[in-house]
Each structure stands twice: as structure tokens, then as C-alpha cells.
Design a protein around this motif. Structure first.
Motif, PDB file in Angstrom:
ATOM      1  N   GLY A  55       2.842   8.846   0.809  1.00  0.00           N
ATOM      2  CA  GLY A  55       2.672   8.372  -0.559  1.00  0.00           C
ATOM      3  C   GLY A  55       3.704   7.361  -1.008  1.00  0.00           C
TER       4      GLY A  55
ATOM      5  N   GLY B 289       0.855  -1.193   0.000  1.00  0.00           N
ATOM      6  CA  GLY B 289       0.000   0.000   0.000  1.00  0.00           C
ATOM      7  C   GLY B 289       0.879   1.227   0.000  1.00  0.00           C
ATOM      8  N   HIS B 290       0.298   2.360   0.366  1.00  0.00           N
ATOM      9  CA  HIS B 290       1.048   3.612   0.422  1.00  0.00           C
ATOM     10  C   HIS B 290       0.961   4.190   1.824  1.00  0.00           C
ATOM     11  CE1 HIS B 290       0.092   3.116  -3.869  1.00  0.00           C
ATOM     12  NE2 HIS B 290       1.300   3.616  -4.031  1.00  0.00           N
TER      13      HIS B 290
ATOM     14  N   ASN C 111      -6.778   1.453  -4.774  1.00  0.00           N
ATOM     15  CA  ASN C 111      -5.533   1.122  -4.094  1.00  0.00           C
ATOM     16  C   ASN C 111      -5.278   2.034  -2.904  1.00  0.00           C
ATOM     17  OD1 ASN C 111      -4.610  -1.127  -5.500  1.00  0.00           O
ATOM     18  ND2 ASN C 111      -3.809   0.128  -7.156  1.00  0.00           N
ATOM     19  N   SER C 112      -6.292   2.756  -2.471  1.00  0.00           N
ATOM     20  CA  SER C 112      -6.157   3.642  -1.317  1.00  0.00           C
ATOM     21  C   SER C 112      -6.733   2.956  -0.093  1.00  0.00           C
ATOM     22  CB  SER C 112      -6.911   4.957  -1.564  1.00  0.00           C
ATOM     23  OG  SER C 112      -6.380   5.607  -2.683  1.00  0.00           O
TER      24      SER C 112
ATOM     25  N   SER D  77      -6.569   1.573   4.136  1.00  0.00           N
ATOM     26  CA  SER D  77      -5.751   0.619   4.881  1.00  0.00           C
ATOM     27  C   SER D  77      -6.566  -0.537   5.449  1.00  0.00           C
ATOM     28  CB  SER D  77      -5.019   1.342   6.014  1.00  0.00           C
ATOM     29  OG  SER D  77      -5.970   1.938   6.879  1.00  0.00           O
TER      30      SER D  77
END
Length: 175
Positions: free
Chosen positions: A16, A11-12, A52-53, A55
Motif C-alpha cells: 500500500g 502507484g501503490h 488508481n489500483s 498495475s
């Protein structure tokens, strides 16, 4: 239960940058009562383009075998030898897999089923046979298969468990 599946999810972070988000045994593993196989849910998307954002753990849910509309599922399934599974009730299996109403008339095998998806399958270990309506194919570790919404059954005629990774992507019905 069989050996847990290690799952690594990226993840990011807040800045970022790419980061490891989850790393460990995938917690959503189930022994399917009707067949004795162990199915480990690895990831699910609810749409294309997948997000893809965030958590949250996308696999922390109850879901059947088929992917969500416009989504996908990534899972590992451990198939015990058929000799260890005993008799399988097709209706009970379909209900447990949330595929009730998709019964195949006069199924060739008790585990015959169908999903409206394109499935990418990778045999990780062991051997397995995929039965279709009138044919079958034997697969061994390292073999891959693309299953395109057909009636099929997975049968482990060997003496050892067979582990298969599946990615199911929602698709138009082939009929």
C-alpha cells in the motif's frame, strides 16, 4: 519522430505504499500521416472516478483523440512547422483522429476539428496559434489554455517544432 516524452507514473506497492510504477519514454507515440505531427498518449481514464489500483499500462491501447465516455486522456503533441507539413486533407485527418462525422462545414483551416471535451493545454516549448471559427490566439511556451468543446485548429507558423501537453476530459456537448 521527435524527442521521446519521459513519463513517470505512480502507484501503490503490495503493502500500500506509494511507488514509481513506470518511468521511461512513453511507448505509445505516433506520427500522424495526415498532418506530420507526433502524438504521444500518456494516460487514459475510462470513468470518473478514475481508478488508481492495478498495475497495467492504461496508455497501451489504440484510441482516437477524444477521451472515452466519462473518461480522460493525457497526451503530448509535437506540432511541426506548418511549412514542413504540406497540404492536409481534413477528411483524412478526422478519420485518423477517430473524429470522422464531426466535420466542420467549410472549415477555416484544413486541421479544424472539435471534440466533446474540456481540454487543458500547456505549451511546453515553441509557439503555436489556435484558430477558432472567427478568431485566433497566439500561444508561447508557458502559456495555458482551456478549450471547451469548440471548433479549432492548431497551426505552427514558426520555424521550430511546438510541444503541447493536453488533458482532455469528457464533457457534455456545448451545443
Amino acid at each position: 519522430m521527435t524527442r521521446p516524452t519521459r513519463r513517470v507514473v505512480t502507484g501503490h506497492d503490495a503493502s500500500g505504499k506509494a511507488a514509481i510504477f513506470l518511468d521511461g519514454a512513453a511507448p505509445n507515440a505516433k506520427v500522424r500521416k495526415a498532418t506530420g505531427l507526433t502524438s504521444t498518449l500518456l494516460w487514459v481514464t475510462d470513468e470518473s472516478l478514475a481508478g488508481n489500483s492495478g498495475s497495467s499500462d492504461s496508455a497501451d491501447r489504440e484510441i482516437g483523440v477524444a477521451p472515452p465516455a466519462r473518461g480522460s486522456i493525457f497526451r503530448v503533441v509535437d506540432f511541426p512547422p506548418e511549412a514542413e507539413s504540406g497540404a492536409v486533407d481534413n477528411a483524412a485527418m478526422l478519420k485518423e483522429m477517430d473524429l470522422a462525422g464531426t466535420a466542420h462545414t467549410d472549415p477555416r483551416h484544413a486541421t479544424m476539428h472539435r471534440t466533446r471535451s474540456v481540454d487543458y493545454c500547456v505549451v511546453i516549448s515553441g509557439e503555436i496559434d489556435m484558430l477558432l471559427d472567427d478568431s485566433e490566439v497566439h500561444l508561447e511556451a508557458g502559456d495555458v489554455l482551456v478549450q471547451r468543446g469548440t471548433n479549432h485548429a492548431w497551426v505552427n507558423r514558426g520555424k521550430e517544432s511546438c510541444r503541447v501537453a493536453f488533458v482532455l476530459i469528457d464533457a457534455e456537448d456545448a451545443r
